[in-house]
Design a protein around this motif. Structure first.
Motif, PDB file in Angstrom:
ATOM      1  N   ARG A  81     -26.881 -20.922  88.250  1.00  5.80           N
ATOM      2  CA  ARG A  81     -25.802 -22.253  88.031  1.00  5.80           C
ATOM      3  C   ARG A  81     -24.400 -21.546  88.151  1.00  5.80           C
ATOM      4  O   ARG A  81     -23.539 -22.667  88.486  1.00  5.80           O
ATOM      5  CB  ARG A  81     -25.891 -22.368  86.624  1.00  5.80           C
ATOM      6  N   THR A  82     -24.003 -20.312  88.426  1.00  6.14           N
ATOM      7  CA  THR A  82     -22.885 -19.892  88.599  1.00  6.14           C
ATOM      8  C   THR A  82     -22.726 -19.071  89.746  1.00  6.14           C
ATOM      9  O   THR A  82     -21.531 -18.547  90.111  1.00  6.14           O
ATOM     10  CB  THR A  82     -22.171 -19.265  87.471  1.00  6.14           C
ATOM     11  N   ASP A  83     -23.645 -18.238  90.330  1.00  6.76           N
ATOM     12  CA  ASP A  83     -23.444 -17.126  91.204  1.00  6.76           C
ATOM     13  C   ASP A  83     -23.534 -17.653  92.776  1.00  6.76           C
ATOM     14  O   ASP A  83     -23.538 -16.582  93.485  1.00  6.76           O
ATOM     15  CB  ASP A  83     -24.747 -16.094  91.030  1.00  6.76           C
ATOM     16  N   LEU A  84     -23.454 -18.907  93.044  1.00  2.93           N
ATOM     17  CA  LEU A  84     -23.164 -19.118  94.511  1.00  2.93           C
ATOM     18  C   LEU A  84     -21.763 -19.614  94.581  1.00  2.93           C
ATOM     19  O   LEU A  84     -21.204 -19.845  93.659  1.00  2.93           O
ATOM     20  CB  LEU A  84     -24.275 -20.337  94.735  1.00  2.93           C
ATOM     21  N   PRO A  85     -21.196 -19.202  95.726  1.00  2.00           N
ATOM     22  CA  PRO A  85     -19.685 -19.654  95.836  1.00  2.00           C
ATOM     23  C   PRO A  85     -19.524 -21.186  95.793  1.00  2.00           C
ATOM     24  O   PRO A  85     -18.351 -21.444  95.198  1.00  2.00           O
ATOM     25  CB  PRO A  85     -19.624 -19.311  97.320  1.00  2.00           C
ATOM     26  N   GLY A  86     -20.315 -22.104  96.077  1.00  5.15           N
ATOM     27  CA  GLY A  86     -20.254 -23.465  96.089  1.00  5.15           C
ATOM     28  C   GLY A  86     -21.456 -24.341  95.929  1.00  5.15           C
ATOM     29  O   GLY A  86     -22.517 -23.919  96.345  1.00  5.15           O
ATOM     30  N   TYR A  87     -21.258 -25.459  95.145  1.00  5.79           N
ATOM     31  CA  TYR A  87     -22.403 -26.302  94.898  1.00  5.79           C
ATOM     32  C   TYR A  87     -22.022 -27.709  95.306  1.00  5.79           C
ATOM     33  O   TYR A  87     -21.002 -28.101  95.344  1.00  5.79           O
ATOM     34  CB  TYR A  87     -22.734 -26.314  93.289  1.00  5.79           C
ATOM     35  N   ARG A  88     -23.123 -28.483  95.399  1.00  7.37           N
ATOM     36  CA  ARG A  88     -23.067 -30.139  95.576  1.00  7.37           C
ATOM     37  C   ARG A  88     -23.838 -30.821  94.496  1.00  7.37           C
ATOM     38  O   ARG A  88     -25.011 -30.282  94.208  1.00  7.37           O
ATOM     39  CB  ARG A  88     -23.403 -30.582  97.032  1.00  7.37           C
ATOM     40  N   VAL A  89     -23.190 -31.723  93.932  1.00  5.48           N
ATOM     41  CA  VAL A  89     -24.240 -32.437  92.906  1.00  5.48           C
ATOM     42  C   VAL A  89     -24.248 -33.805  93.460  1.00  5.48           C
ATOM     43  O   VAL A  89     -23.190 -34.498  93.946  1.00  5.48           O
ATOM     44  CB  VAL A  89     -23.281 -32.630  91.615  1.00  5.48           C
ATOM     45  N   ALA A 241     -29.692 -34.393  91.890  1.00  6.89           N
ATOM     46  CA  ALA A 241     -30.221 -33.020  92.567  1.00  6.89           C
ATOM     47  C   ALA A 241     -28.734 -32.400  92.535  1.00  6.89           C
ATOM     48  O   ALA A 241     -27.771 -32.773  92.502  1.00  6.89           O
ATOM     49  CB  ALA A 241     -30.644 -33.408  93.827  1.00  6.89           C
ATOM     50  N   ILE A 242     -28.931 -31.266  92.367  1.00  7.30           N
ATOM     51  CA  ILE A 242     -28.057 -30.054  92.624  1.00  7.30           C
ATOM     52  C   ILE A 242     -28.339 -29.208  93.985  1.00  7.30           C
ATOM     53  O   ILE A 242     -29.635 -28.726  94.123  1.00  7.30           O
ATOM     54  CB  ILE A 242     -27.823 -29.056  91.473  1.00  7.30           C
ATOM     55  N   THR A 243     -27.480 -28.810  95.049  1.00  9.46           N
ATOM     56  CA  THR A 243     -27.772 -28.078  95.945  1.00  9.46           C
ATOM     57  C   THR A 243     -26.633 -26.991  96.031  1.00  9.46           C
ATOM     58  O   THR A 243     -25.658 -27.143  95.581  1.00  9.46           O
ATOM     59  CB  THR A 243     -27.842 -28.927  97.163  1.00  9.46           C
ATOM     60  N   HIS A 244     -26.826 -25.977  96.943  1.00  6.45           N
ATOM     61  CA  HIS A 244     -25.746 -25.163  97.475  1.00  6.45           C
ATOM     62  C   HIS A 244     -24.843 -26.046  98.210  1.00  6.45           C
ATOM     63  O   HIS A 244     -25.240 -27.003  98.912  1.00  6.45           O
ATOM     64  CB  HIS A 244     -26.374 -23.881  98.224  1.00  6.45           C
ATOM     65  N   ALA A 245     -23.607 -25.385  98.345  1.00  9.17           N
ATOM     66  CA  ALA A 245     -22.753 -26.020  99.503  1.00  9.17           C
ATOM     67  C   ALA A 245     -23.182 -25.445 100.855  1.00  9.17           C
ATOM     68  O   ALA A 245     -23.325 -24.390 100.879  1.00  9.17           O
ATOM     69  CB  ALA A 245     -21.163 -25.866  99.372  1.00  9.17           C
ATOM     70  N   PRO A 246     -23.295 -26.309 101.785  1.00 12.69           N
ATOM     71  CA  PRO A 246     -24.025 -25.902 103.272  1.00 12.69           C
ATOM     72  C   PRO A 246     -23.031 -24.349 103.627  1.00 12.69           C
ATOM     73  O   PRO A 246     -21.883 -24.371 103.459  1.00 12.69           O
ATOM     74  CB  PRO A 246     -23.410 -26.861 104.242  1.00 12.69           C
ATOM     75  N   GLY A 247     -23.836 -23.379 103.993  1.00 15.44           N
ATOM     76  CA  GLY A 247     -23.343 -22.245 104.194  1.00 15.44           C
ATOM     77  C   GLY A 247     -22.815 -21.160 103.245  1.00 15.44           C
ATOM     78  O   GLY A 247     -22.452 -20.066 103.376  1.00 15.44           O
ATOM     79  N   GLN A 248     -23.107 -21.893 101.801  1.00 14.83           N
ATOM     80  CA  GLN A 248     -22.578 -20.950 100.538  1.00 14.83           C
ATOM     81  C   GLN A 248     -23.960 -20.661 100.001  1.00 14.83           C
ATOM     82  O   GLN A 248     -24.427 -21.464  98.749  1.00 14.83           O
ATOM     83  CB  GLN A 248     -21.634 -21.758  99.885  1.00 14.83           C
ATOM     84  N   MET A 249     -24.406 -19.550 100.150  1.00 13.64           N
ATOM     85  CA  MET A 249     -25.978 -19.275  99.915  1.00 13.64           C
ATOM     86  C   MET A 249     -26.072 -18.481  98.585  1.00 13.64           C
ATOM     87  O   MET A 249     -24.906 -17.749  98.135  1.00 13.64           O
ATOM     88  CB  MET A 249     -26.753 -18.915 100.715  1.00 13.64           C
ATOM     89  N   LEU A 250     -27.167 -18.385  97.959  1.00 11.91           N
ATOM     90  CA  LEU A 250     -27.419 -17.360  96.896  1.00 11.91           C
ATOM     91  C   LEU A 250     -27.773 -16.174  97.753  1.00 11.91           C
ATOM     92  O   LEU A 250     -28.660 -16.094  98.572  1.00 11.91           O
ATOM     93  CB  LEU A 250     -28.798 -17.667  96.097  1.00 11.91           C
TER      94      LEU A 250
END
Lengths: 262, 262
Positions: A81-89, A241-250
């Protein structure tokens, strides 16, 4: 951002993102596996897993959590929930927020899918003297929604998304070989050459990420991209849905070599 | 059984099985993809798909049907209820029938999984001068339940099943390379050498299939096997399941080359 060896350990990189740092993850923690993230309500999990199985080039599944869990065996100690640089909701296929962490958006019924990412094979490309332009430029990789439909699964449908890297002709066979050996990171390219063959009108206007220059002697090479399930979310409109922001991966602890088939 | 070229076309081979012929399928329709079959009630389909994702070496998914369907895009015109040489019917983890067709056992809620099979890469092994003993002998491949637990998924758990082929030491690296390039057919071996390392007490007493002789200079090589989900059915006891009989696969129209990563 620290480029020291210790600062490039996956746990250290994740800690910086957890502390609020952002930005694309290409080139970080080289040799470690990066992952796309998509979390959907449990009621949609079978459709998503089947969508991934039916579209294995864009959606190579590395791990699936139990409902509500925010941990993965790929990165012990990580908080998804916190360890990626960016998310999309997403709500009903609409982007409603782009936060740096999603603790407040999390739901107990979310099943999280972690999919392989082409950033992972870029270390192998660089080691094989294949240039990676967006890393040279310090940018995000350019990504494009193609005109190729994915094979639908239940309520999920959408079009294939690809990432593009310009490759000099004399390095093309090496680029294909190095990436083919990593089917879990999208494998071999889906197309080399004219972007119009994929319905891409203008390489300078990617749908996600940043444009990069393609020199006159270079061939644009397209790999299937883990943003494809986001395009499916936009097209299919699950309630949430929740996704990573493109290019901002786990960034996981898993060594890329673990996934090399030979 | 006819070994003429026309008689080896997938459709012709399936027609013979539909007409009642039996027997293992190793060596039939060379160059075409063979598939393990496991059908479970829709209520168990997510657990099964997740079990396959979490255990990709034994369970590489090639196709998943919609509930009740008995067709697959891998073999247009095939009837999944009749076109395999032999089936097994399971109730609560117990084997209750071993019929030649399962039309009368079929249920409208069955979701069918087709998984890659090591028989498919045997054509590549033979082409690379790696001998395949059970084909030489006209037998079924020997299969063993190991002591290695699979990663569980929901209600499904069980141990890894492997197939074994004896390989001369000078052909071992070729055998590994040729099979590694086909991750959809179980990929590279899970073990080479002492069967005790997998908890196998006696190579002459396989759990499924037929024993084959291992010559003094040969190394027993073990590949993950698509009978693994059957072992999970035995261990986990879903209320109902239909599987292929071990070694008696669906022969599809899909070319094996389609699945070679390089």
């Amino acid at each position: 951002m620290s480029r020291t060896e210790a600062g490039q350990r996956p746990r250290a990189v994740r800690a910086r993102f957890r502390a609020g740092e952002g930005g694309p993850t290409a080139g970080l923690a080289p040799g470690h596996t990066q992952a796309n993230l998509i979390a959907v309500p449990a009621d949609w999990a079978y459709d998503m897993l089947l969508f991934c199985q039916r579209n294995p080039k864009p959606c190579p599944v590395l791990d699936v959590t139990d409902a509500g869990a925010w941990s993965t065996q790929l990165a012990p100690g990580a908080d998804l929930r916190t360890d990626l640089p960016g998310y999309r909701v997403w709500e009903n296929g609409q982007l409603v927020a782009e936060p740096g962490e999603v603790t407040g958006h999390w739901r107990a019924d979310l099943v999280t899918f972690l999919l392989g990412c082409s950033f992972t094979f870029e270390a192998a490309l660089l080691a094989a003297d294949v240039p990676v332009r967006h890393i040279e430029l310090g940018r995000n990789v350019p990504m494009y929604v193609t005109d190729r439909p994915c094979r639908p699964a239940g309520r999920l449908h959408g079009r294939l998304v690809v990432s593009m890297r310009p490759v000099p002709p004399e390095r093309l066979s090496t680029a294909i070989r190095e990436t083919a050996l990593f089917p879990s990171f999208h494998g071999s390219p889906v197309h080399c050459g004219d972007p119009a063959a994929l319905g891409i009108a203008d390489l300078d206007r990617p749908d996600f990420g940043d444009p990069v220059d393609v020199r006159p002697d270079e061939i644009p090479v397209f790999w299937a991209c883990g943003v494809t399930p986001q395009a499916a979310v936009m097209a299919s409109a699950p309630p949430f849905a929740i996704t990573h922001a493109p290019g901002q991966m786990l960034i996981t602890d898993a060594r890329e070599e673990h996934y090399r088939v030979l």
